[in-house]
Each structure stands twice: as C-alpha cells, then as structure tokens.
Scaffold this motif. Structure first.
Motif, mmCIF file in Angstrom:
data_model
loop_
_atom_site.group_PDB
_atom_site.id
_atom_site.type_symbol
_atom_site.label_atom_id
_atom_site.label_comp_id
_atom_site.label_asym_id
_atom_site.label_seq_id
_atom_site.Cartn_x
_atom_site.Cartn_y
_atom_site.Cartn_z
ATOM 1 N N GLY A 39 10.107 -3.063 2.048
ATOM 2 C CA GLY A 39 9.727 -1.812 0.884
ATOM 3 C C GLY A 39 10.868 -2.268 0.089
ATOM 4 N N ALA A 40 12.471 -2.673 0.268
ATOM 5 C CA ALA A 40 13.118 -3.111 -0.849
ATOM 6 C C ALA A 40 13.178 -3.558 -1.773
ATOM 7 C CB ALA A 40 13.920 -3.955 -0.055
ATOM 8 N N ALA A 41 13.657 -3.245 -3.348
ATOM 9 C CA ALA A 41 13.057 -4.218 -4.474
ATOM 10 C C ALA A 41 14.458 -5.368 -5.006
ATOM 11 C CB ALA A 41 13.246 -3.213 -5.610
ATOM 12 N N ILE A 42 13.407 -6.039 -5.153
ATOM 13 C CA ILE A 42 14.378 -7.576 -5.175
ATOM 14 C C ILE A 42 14.652 -7.913 -6.716
ATOM 15 C CG2 ILE A 42 14.707 -8.810 -4.615
ATOM 16 C CD1 ILE A 42 13.964 -7.761 -2.085
ATOM 17 N N TYR A 43 16.349 -8.127 -7.360
ATOM 18 C CA TYR A 43 17.251 -8.405 -8.398
ATOM 19 C C TYR A 43 17.392 -9.652 -8.470
ATOM 20 C CZ TYR A 43 15.994 -3.306 -9.045
ATOM 21 O OH TYR A 43 15.673 -1.937 -9.014
ATOM 22 N N TRP A 44 16.447 -10.357 -9.762
ATOM 23 C CA TRP A 44 16.791 -11.532 -10.077
ATOM 24 C C TRP A 44 17.826 -11.694 -11.262
ATOM 25 C CZ3 TRP A 44 11.975 -12.040 -8.373
ATOM 26 C CH2 TRP A 44 11.378 -11.975 -6.928
ATOM 27 N N ARG A 91 0.751 -1.202 -0.665
ATOM 28 C CA ARG A 91 -0.241 0.022 -0.240
ATOM 29 C C ARG A 91 0.923 1.682 -0.688
ATOM 30 N NH1 ARG A 91 -5.101 -1.041 4.186
ATOM 31 N NH2 ARG A 91 -5.841 -2.938 3.194
ATOM 32 N N ASN A 92 1.539 1.129 0.437
ATOM 33 C CA ASN A 92 2.627 2.036 1.000
ATOM 34 C C ASN A 92 3.234 2.706 -0.260
ATOM 35 O OD1 ASN A 92 1.651 3.060 3.167
ATOM 36 N ND2 ASN A 92 3.274 1.396 4.198
ATOM 37 N N TYR A 93 4.124 1.793 -1.276
ATOM 38 C CA TYR A 93 5.197 1.562 -1.980
ATOM 39 C C TYR A 93 4.431 1.335 -3.212
ATOM 40 C CZ TYR A 93 7.647 1.936 2.302
ATOM 41 O OH TYR A 93 8.413 2.738 3.296
ATOM 42 N N TRP A 94 3.390 1.645 -3.379
ATOM 43 C CA TRP A 94 2.119 0.903 -4.936
ATOM 44 C C TRP A 94 3.160 1.508 -6.377
ATOM 45 C CZ3 TRP A 94 -1.320 -1.883 -4.762
ATOM 46 C CH2 TRP A 94 -2.347 -1.707 -5.998
ATOM 47 N N SER A 109 9.480 -6.580 -14.865
ATOM 48 C CA SER A 109 9.874 -5.688 -13.844
ATOM 49 C C SER A 109 8.423 -5.830 -13.309
ATOM 50 C CB SER A 109 10.593 -4.393 -13.934
ATOM 51 O OG SER A 109 11.553 -4.789 -13.887
ATOM 52 N N PHE A 110 8.059 -5.675 -11.623
ATOM 53 C CA PHE A 110 6.848 -5.143 -11.273
ATOM 54 C C PHE A 110 7.193 -4.073 -10.195
ATOM 55 C CE2 PHE A 110 6.503 -9.503 -13.086
ATOM 56 C CZ PHE A 110 5.189 -9.495 -13.588
ATOM 57 N N THR A 111 6.026 -2.302 -10.413
ATOM 58 C CA THR A 111 5.892 -2.134 -8.373
ATOM 59 C C THR A 111 5.258 -3.109 -7.788
ATOM 60 O OG1 THR A 111 4.242 -1.511 -9.679
ATOM 61 C CG2 THR A 111 6.061 -0.291 -10.734
ATOM 62 N N TYR A 112 4.619 -2.592 -6.527
ATOM 63 C CA TYR A 112 4.070 -3.733 -6.180
ATOM 64 C C TYR A 112 3.166 -3.081 -6.296
ATOM 65 C CZ TYR A 112 8.224 -3.919 -2.139
ATOM 66 O OH TYR A 112 8.821 -3.850 -1.665
ATOM 67 N N GLY A 113 2.707 -2.290 -6.602
ATOM 68 C CA GLY A 113 1.413 -1.987 -7.070
ATOM 69 C C GLY A 113 0.686 -2.971 -8.685
ATOM 70 N N GLN A 114 1.733 -3.204 -9.659
ATOM 71 C CA GLN A 114 1.775 -4.225 -10.114
ATOM 72 C C GLN A 114 1.329 -5.664 -9.936
ATOM 73 O OE1 GLN A 114 4.589 -2.640 -13.034
ATOM 74 N NE2 GLN A 114 3.725 -1.548 -14.423
ATOM 75 N N MET A 115 2.780 -5.742 -9.334
ATOM 76 C CA MET A 115 2.510 -7.223 -8.251
ATOM 77 C C MET A 115 1.480 -7.949 -7.945
ATOM 78 S SD MET A 115 5.060 -8.164 -5.366
ATOM 79 C CE MET A 115 4.578 -6.466 -3.532
#
Length: 547
Positions: A240-245, A13-16, A28-34
């Motif tokens: 709130g972190a961003a994950i990269y594979w 909700r906070n980092y949509w 890639s997905f934002t929090y909202g897209q995820m």
C-alpha cells in the motif's frame, strides 16, 4: 508463504484511489490507474501473440511508467529482463539477444542508440516517453494499440474496477526475472529468479519491516538493481505504500529536495553516502575544541548527540524509521559515531542471486561491524571448520535463492555446492549470537609472502578514516600491499596544503595507516590517483580495473 502478486492484487483493490507510482515533477498513477494501464498492456501482449514465459526487456531510466511496464510484464507471466540504464548500447543489444527477448520497453533516445541489426528476435518496441509503438512487425498490433481505449470500453462497459484485478498465483516455481549482473562482452550472467524467490524476500521484508498505505518511498537505485527493484519498489508497493522516482540525476540538491517533499519511511543507500555527509557536516562540528569539552560531560553530551541525530534525520525528510546501508562495510570510526548519536541505521547483506537479501537485523538490535543475522527464508552457513573463528566462504540455500544463470550451464554448475548451497564468493564469520561479519571477497583476498591472508577491505577501512583520504583501494604487487588513494580535495584545500605538502602525503598516509595495522598487513607504498575510482551501480569499486 503468500505470493507477492496476491499482496499486489489486494493492495490494488484496497487502495484503488490512493497514490501508487510517481515520477517527481512528472506523471503519477493511483493504484487504480496503474492497474488499468497494466490491463491495457496485457491486451497488447495478447494481441501480439505473446505467451506465458516469453521474455520482454526493459531498458529505460526510472519512472512511474517503467514501474507500470515491469508489473504488466510480471503479472502477464512473461519474463522480465530489466537492464541497467547505464549499460552501453552495444552491451544492451547483446543482452537483449542473449535473453531471447521478443519485446522491448525503452526511452526514445535510447532506441536511437541501439544497433538494431542485432535485435533480430524483437517483434515489438514501446516508447515509454509517450507509450507509442516504435517498432512492430506483427500485423494489426499498431492499429490495435492506437484504439486501446475503445477496446477497454468494449471489454469493460462499466469501467475497469477493483474486482477486475486478478493476478496469477499458481506459478511460484516459474521463471519471473532474468537479471544481468553486468553488461560485459564475456559470457553474460543472467540470474534466473522465480516468483517464489520474490515472494520469500517480500514476505520477510513485510514481517520484519512492515510497510503500509501511510508510507512513502523514494526509490533512488535503478530498477534493474535488485535492491532497487525489490526493496524500494515491489515490497512497499505490495503493502500500500506510494513509490516516488527522481526525474533528474540524483545530485545532492535533487535528493535533499526529494526527501523533504516525499518524507520517505526508509532510506536505502551505500555507506559512502552517509560517510560523506558525516565527514562534511558533522565531524567538523564534533572536532571543535569547545564541542569536545561539552561532549565529555554526560548530560550535555546526550543532548548534543540527540540534536545531531535529529538534524541528520530531518535532512532526509524527518520520517525515516531506518537507514539501511549495504554494498560495502561502514568505516569503523564513523560507525562508532553512528552508534553514539543513536542513528537508527543497520548494514545489510545480499546479492542479486538472493533476490537480494541474505542478512538483516533491525536497527535497535544491529551489532556494529556486522551485516545482521541471516534472513529466515534462507539457511546461511560458513564453509569453515570453525565458523566463529576461521574465515570461510558464505554459502546460502533457501526460497529466495536463484535457480542459476540463463543459458550459462557452466556458471550455474559452479555457482552451487554439491548439496545445493549458493557460493556467494564472500568470506565471513559468525559470532556466538549468530551475527554475520563479512571479511572480504574470495577474489580480492591477498595472500602475502609470509603466508598470511589479508582482506584489503579491512586495510581500506583504516585508510578511509584518515583526514586526507577520500577513498582507497589496496592491491597486491609482487606480494607487497600497495594503497591507491584518491585525496579528499576539500580537506586539502581547507588546510591550505602546498604542492610540497601534497608531495609528502603518500609517506604521511603510509606512516599513519601502518600504526593502525598489524605487521602482516602493513602497506609498503601509497600512490595518489587523480580521479575517483570507477564503481558499479552498487557503488562498489571495480577492483579488476586496478592492479
């Protein structure tokens, strides 16, 4: 204790509009897209008639879509069955059947490899390459999924919003994950982990190494590996972190490129990786005669060490707060250098059954040779009359400890003591400050002819510090210690050793290592092996293959 799905809900909700899940050079997905794709999967599961507690398997390479799929299953309150990508197709089919999974998320090429005649319980298969349905025997589901965007518009005419994200938190003691520790043909050991287990570890991690929305993480471990799943993925994402594979195989070039592009805040790896970098890049510089002279001068030495440490940190992107090593001990000689150059590293300790942490200490307080102090979400003890001086089995009990093994009551019963402590199978000691020191595995301990207990890991640490040794394994043969050694080909080539020189190496290695060892753990013979030892996903040598 805060439920980790409450953390995930709040972060979403906070980092949509902020980056959440990413495949380097891919999707890639934002929090909202995820969250939106998670909701689509929830609607798919509902249409398929799947219920809370149903089991859904994942067998695919790491990617942003695999991350979304995991979270979709987890937040639907179905049980996730993550399977290592390098398990064999036959082994995976057995585990899918054993786990009673009713659905499967998979890469298309892997689906073509599976012996499908053994997948009698599977009702739905989703291809993570394109999100299309590969197989479904439930009427109307394929058509429903093909029109999922219309379904979403009908259900959420104003669009799916942060307020629509609501994840369940009244399920702490429900089963969340079945994690298989091997793909063997024997009795499978599917570790049963609850939402409470995950919440305990994630709360500990956030308290002791806080993550936030400014941080990024390169996830190198498989998502079916508990460290990769919890520490590289769920814990930072929940904050709130961003994950990269990685989209490619984790070669040195690929990894260095990823580190420079992402600039991760944590690096989680096995000691072998850091040791190889030290031996290849740093030790040759420190061994130069002039450098030895300069390092003997206090003021200059500090400048040199700081420059070395900065260079090492920059090789990993320049933003690493802490290097977390695990899975094996660090070579003592190399660890001395890590301390001297003030590298912010630590060695932790854990296992799948502990989701996965059992011991950790921040790098500024970490004691060399230890694996930190027991986590505060578990009670850790040594099964010994004198835990400070007499080695005993490490045992643990707490909110992060598994509830047993799926459909394996014998293994579940044997895994715990009468008073409910998990038997880790590891041997250790505490020091007077509560730091935990691993001495070896119960199964790998060698009882010599004179009645002495020898921990092969300690002998191997001395062997691995020798110039021409890349890695080693000590085995028991008729109550004699034999060292199997894979040579450091670069060192051999650099020094221009002849065939005659190489033939003398076993005796030279034996003589050199025995000078470092007490009489009871002397090596009686050294054998050269022609290829690296086979390893587990945690990069531990598969000891059972070598006798």
């Amino acid at each position: 204790m805060q439920h980790y799905l409450a953390r995930l809900q709040n972060a979403t909700r906070n980092y949509w509009n902020k980056s959440a899940l990413n495949t380097l050079d891919g999707e890639s997905f934002t929090y909202g897209q995820m969250a939106t794709l998670i909701e689509k999967f929830h609607l798919l599961f509902e249409k398929a008639g799947f219920k809370k507690g149903d089991h859904i398997a994942l067998w695919a390479k790491n990617s942003a879509r695999l991350g979304v799929s995991y979270l979709a299953i987890n937040t639907y309150e179905a049980v996730v069955v993550p399977l290592l990508a390098d398990f064999t197709p036959d082994g995976v089919a057995r585990l899918i059947d054993h786990s009673d999974s009713v659905a499967l998320f998979i890469n298309g090429d892997k689906w073509n490899q599976l012996p499908r005649e053994n997948l009698l319980k599977i009702r739905l298969v989703v291809n993570l390459d394109d999100l299309n349905i590969l197989y479904c025997d439930i009427q109307g589901v394929a058509e429903f999924w093909s029109s999922i965007n219309n379904v979403m518009e009908e259900k959420y005419p104003d669009g799916f919003s942060p307020e629509d994200v609501v994840y369940p938190t009244d399920n702490l003691d429900d089963l969340a994950v079945i994690s298989y520790t091997s793909g063997s043909t024997g009795n499978p050991k599917g570790v049963m982990l609850t939402y409470r287990n995950f919440s305990a570890t994630i709360e500990f991690s956030q308290k002791h190494r806080p993550a936030n929305d400014t941080f990024k993480m390169v996830s190198m471990l498989p998502m079916a590996h508990m460290y990769g799943l919890v520490i590289e993925f769920i814990y930072p994402l929940c904050n709130g972190a961003a994950i990269y594979w990685l989209a490619k195989a984790p070669t040195p070039t690929t990894l260095i490129d990823a580190f420079h592009r992402v600039k991760p805040y944590l690096l989680i790896t096995v000691p072998l990786v850091m040791e190889k970098i030290f031996k290849a890049k740093i030790k040759p510089v420190l061994d130069k005669p002039l450098m030895k002279v300069l390092c003997a001068i206090p003021g200059i030495r500090n400048v040199i060490f700081k420059k070395i440490c900065t260079g090492l940190e920059e090789a990993f992107g320049g933003n690493v707060i802490e290097f977390i090593l695990g899975g094996a001990p660090v070579n003592p000689e190399i660890e001395k250098w890590f301390k001297r150059i003030k590298l912010p590293y630590l060695v932790g300790y854990g296992m799948t059954e502990a989701t996965p942490l059992l011991a950790y200490e921040s790098s500024d307080k970490y004691v060399a040779g230890s694996c930190g102090k027991p986590v505060d979400c578990a009670t850790v003890r040594i099964d010994s009359d004198d835990p400070l001086h007499i080695v005993g089995e490490i045992q643990a009990k707490g909110d992060n400890i598994c509830i047993g093994y799926y459909k394996n009551p014998e293994a579940s019963e044997n895994a715990f003591t009468d008073d409910g402590y998990l038997r880790t199978g590891d041997l250790g000691l505490f020091d007077e400050h509560g730091n935990l020191f691993i001495k070896g595995r119960i199964k790998s301990m060698i009882l010599t002819a004179n009645g002495q207990n020898v921990y092969p890991e300690e002998v191997e640490a001395e062997l691995d510090n020798l110039k021409y040794v890349a890695e080693s394994l000590v085995v028991d043969r008729s109550s004699h210690l034999v060292a199997l050694v894979y040579l450091n080909e670069e060192a051999v080539k650099k020094d221009g050793l002849t065939l005659e020189d190489i033939s003398d190496l076993p005796q030279r290695i034996q003589s050199a290592v025995n000078k470092r060892l007490p009489n009871y753990s002397q090596v009686s013979n050294v054998e050269i092996v022609d290829k690296p030892f086979e390893k587990t996903p945690k990069m531990s040598i598969k000891r059972f293959l070598y006798k």
